[in-house]
Motif scaffolding. Structure first.
Motif, PDB file in Angstrom:
ATOM      1  N   THR A 157       0.836  -1.200   0.000  1.00  0.00           N
ATOM      2  CA  THR A 157       0.000   0.000   0.000  1.00  0.00           C
ATOM      3  C   THR A 157       0.872   1.252   0.000  1.00  0.00           C
ATOM      4  N   SER A 158       1.924   1.243   0.787  1.00  0.00           N
ATOM      5  CA  SER A 158       2.845   2.379   0.823  1.00  0.00           C
ATOM      6  C   SER A 158       3.520   2.590  -0.525  1.00  0.00           C
ATOM      7  N   VAL A 159       3.907   1.517  -1.164  1.00  0.00           N
ATOM      8  CA  VAL A 159       4.521   1.615  -2.492  1.00  0.00           C
ATOM      9  C   VAL A 159       3.500   2.159  -3.496  1.00  0.00           C
ATOM     10  N   ALA A 160       2.250   1.737  -3.391  1.00  0.00           N
ATOM     11  CA  ALA A 160       1.206   2.240  -4.292  1.00  0.00           C
ATOM     12  C   ALA A 160       1.041   3.751  -4.140  1.00  0.00           C
ATOM     13  N   VAL A 161       1.075   4.233  -2.912  1.00  0.00           N
ATOM     14  CA  VAL A 161       0.968   5.679  -2.678  1.00  0.00           C
ATOM     15  C   VAL A 161       2.177   6.397  -3.284  1.00  0.00           C
ATOM     16  N   ALA A 162       3.371   5.829  -3.105  1.00  0.00           N
ATOM     17  CA  ALA A 162       4.578   6.428  -3.683  1.00  0.00           C
ATOM     18  C   ALA A 162       4.502   6.447  -5.207  1.00  0.00           C
ATOM     19  N   VAL A 163       3.962   5.395  -5.792  1.00  0.00           N
ATOM     20  CA  VAL A 163       3.813   5.333  -7.254  1.00  0.00           C
ATOM     21  C   VAL A 163       2.830   6.396  -7.734  1.00  0.00           C
ATOM     22  N   ILE A 164       1.747   6.610  -6.994  1.00  0.00           N
ATOM     23  CA  ILE A 164       0.792   7.662  -7.364  1.00  0.00           C
ATOM     24  C   ILE A 164       1.488   9.020  -7.382  1.00  0.00           C
ATOM     25  N   LEU A 165       2.255   9.306  -6.350  1.00  0.00           N
ATOM     26  CA  LEU A 165       2.946  10.592  -6.276  1.00  0.00           C
ATOM     27  C   LEU A 165       3.965  10.744  -7.406  1.00  0.00           C
ATOM     28  N   ALA A 166       4.748   9.708  -7.645  1.00  0.00           N
ATOM     29  CA  ALA A 166       5.740   9.756  -8.727  1.00  0.00           C
ATOM     30  C   ALA A 166       5.056   9.865 -10.084  1.00  0.00           C
ATOM     31  N   GLY A 167       3.988   9.116 -10.276  1.00  0.00           N
ATOM     32  CA  GLY A 167       3.256   9.161 -11.543  1.00  0.00           C
ATOM     33  C   GLY A 167       2.621  10.510 -11.795  1.00  0.00           C
ATOM     34  N   ALA A 168       2.086  11.126 -10.753  1.00  0.00           N
ATOM     35  CA  ALA A 168       1.503  12.465 -10.897  1.00  0.00           C
ATOM     36  C   ALA A 168       2.582  13.472 -11.272  1.00  0.00           C
ATOM     37  N   PHE A 169       3.760  13.348 -10.670  1.00  0.00           N
ATOM     38  CA  PHE A 169       4.869  14.241 -11.002  1.00  0.00           C
ATOM     39  C   PHE A 169       5.284  14.063 -12.462  1.00  0.00           C
ATOM     40  N   VAL A 170       5.505  12.825 -12.881  1.00  0.00           N
ATOM     41  CA  VAL A 170       5.941  12.558 -14.261  1.00  0.00           C
ATOM     42  C   VAL A 170       4.882  13.022 -15.255  1.00  0.00           C
ATOM     43  N   SER A 171       3.627  12.724 -14.994  1.00  0.00           N
ATOM     44  CA  SER A 171       2.547  13.150 -15.886  1.00  0.00           C
ATOM     45  C   SER A 171       2.484  14.668 -15.981  1.00  0.00           C
ATOM     46  N   SER A 172       2.683  15.347 -14.870  1.00  0.00           N
ATOM     47  CA  SER A 172       2.672  16.808 -14.862  1.00  0.00           C
ATOM     48  C   SER A 172       3.841  17.384 -15.659  1.00  0.00           C
ATOM     49  N   VAL A 173       4.992  16.756 -15.558  1.00  0.00           N
ATOM     50  CA  VAL A 173       6.154  17.213 -16.334  1.00  0.00           C
ATOM     51  C   VAL A 173       5.878  17.040 -17.824  1.00  0.00           C
ATOM     52  N   PHE A 174       5.384  15.873 -18.218  1.00  0.00           N
ATOM     53  CA  PHE A 174       5.053  15.638 -19.628  1.00  0.00           C
ATOM     54  C   PHE A 174       4.036  16.667 -20.110  1.00  0.00           C
ATOM     55  N   ALA A 175       3.007  16.898 -19.306  1.00  0.00           N
ATOM     56  CA  ALA A 175       1.947  17.838 -19.678  1.00  0.00           C
ATOM     57  C   ALA A 175       2.484  19.251 -19.805  1.00  0.00           C
ATOM     58  N   GLY A 176       3.289  19.665 -18.862  1.00  0.00           N
ATOM     59  CA  GLY A 176       3.841  21.011 -18.887  1.00  0.00           C
ATOM     60  C   GLY A 176       4.719  21.248 -20.097  1.00  0.00           C
ATOM     61  N   ARG A 177       5.549  20.283 -20.420  1.00  0.00           N
ATOM     62  CA  ARG A 177       6.415  20.412 -21.603  1.00  0.00           C
ATOM     63  C   ARG A 177       5.590  20.523 -22.878  1.00  0.00           C
ATOM     64  N   ALA A 178       4.572  19.696 -22.986  1.00  0.00           N
ATOM     65  CA  ALA A 178       3.731  19.734 -24.187  1.00  0.00           C
ATOM     66  C   ALA A 178       2.960  21.046 -24.277  1.00  0.00           C
ATOM     67  N   ALA A 179       2.505  21.541 -23.154  1.00  0.00           N
ATOM     68  CA  ALA A 179       1.731  22.787 -23.148  1.00  0.00           C
ATOM     69  C   ALA A 179       2.598  23.985 -23.524  1.00  0.00           C
ATOM     70  N   ARG A 180       3.879  23.944 -23.173  1.00  0.00           N
ATOM     71  CA  ARG A 180       4.769  25.065 -23.491  1.00  0.00           C
ATOM     72  C   ARG A 180       5.249  25.048 -24.937  1.00  0.00           C
ATOM     73  N   ARG A 181       5.145  23.906 -25.616  1.00  0.00           N
ATOM     74  CA  ARG A 181       5.525  23.855 -27.032  1.00  0.00           C
ATOM     75  C   ARG A 181       4.474  24.565 -27.854  1.00  0.00           C
ATOM     76  N   PRO A 182       4.899  25.200 -28.953  1.00  0.00           N
ATOM     77  CA  PRO A 182       3.897  25.857 -29.807  1.00  0.00           C
ATOM     78  C   PRO A 182       2.987  24.797 -30.448  1.00  0.00           C
ATOM     79  N   PRO A 183       1.724  25.147 -30.664  1.00  0.00           N
ATOM     80  CA  PRO A 183       0.801  24.173 -31.275  1.00  0.00           C
ATOM     81  C   PRO A 183       1.196  23.878 -32.718  1.00  0.00           C
ATOM     82  N   HIS A 184       0.889  22.658 -33.140  1.00  0.00           N
ATOM     83  CA  HIS A 184       1.132  22.271 -34.538  1.00  0.00           C
ATOM     84  C   HIS A 184       0.068  22.902 -35.407  1.00  0.00           C
ATOM     85  N   ARG A 185       0.469  23.337 -36.548  1.00  0.00           N
ATOM     86  CA  ARG A 185      -0.493  23.975 -37.458  1.00  0.00           C
ATOM     87  C   ARG A 185      -0.779  23.108 -38.627  1.00  0.00           C
TER      88      ARG A 185
END
Length: 112
Positions: A84-112
């Motif tokens: 259970t503790s590992v699952a909580v740690a995975v949630i936190l790590a996954g949220a961080f990684v997903s947020s990094v991916f999202a932030g990078r994509a959002a800062r890139r200019p949109p494709h036209r």
């Protein structure tokens, strides 16, 4: 820990569904649900682009968390606390990684 494992698994699945819906444009930009970094929330386009980039790491996180929760429920012994503790740690790590991916994509200019 069975109730906590079930709750963790359900919350992970709900988070995965929210990211998927936002990535498809079916969950509008809001202040409650979704990836809430400034770059992702800037406008509707960055909201969708950011969530699209976060879909894979989010679903990988959900898969791992649900698996850990299921094993914890099945074992129902002293190792359940660790799982259970590992699952909580995975949630936190996954949220961080997903947020990094999202932030990078959002800062890139949109494709036209």
């Amino acid at each position: 820990m069975t109730s906590l494992d079930i709750l963790i698994a359900i919350l992970a699945i709900v988070a995965g569904a929210a990211v998927q819906l936002a990535a498809r444009g079916r969950l509008p930009r809001n202040g409650i649900i979704g990836i809430r970094t400034a770059s992702v929330r800037r406008d509707d386009s960055t909201w969708v682009r950011g969530h699209r980039a976060a879909v894979v790491p989010t679903w990988v996180t959900v898969f791992v968390v649900v698996t850990l929760a299921a094993v914890s429920i099945a074992r129902d012994d002293a190792s359940s606390v660790v799982l259970t503790s590992v699952a909580v740690a995975v949630i936190l790590a996954g949220a961080f990684v997903s947020s990094v991916f999202a932030g990078r994509a959002a800062r890139r200019p949109p494709h036209r």
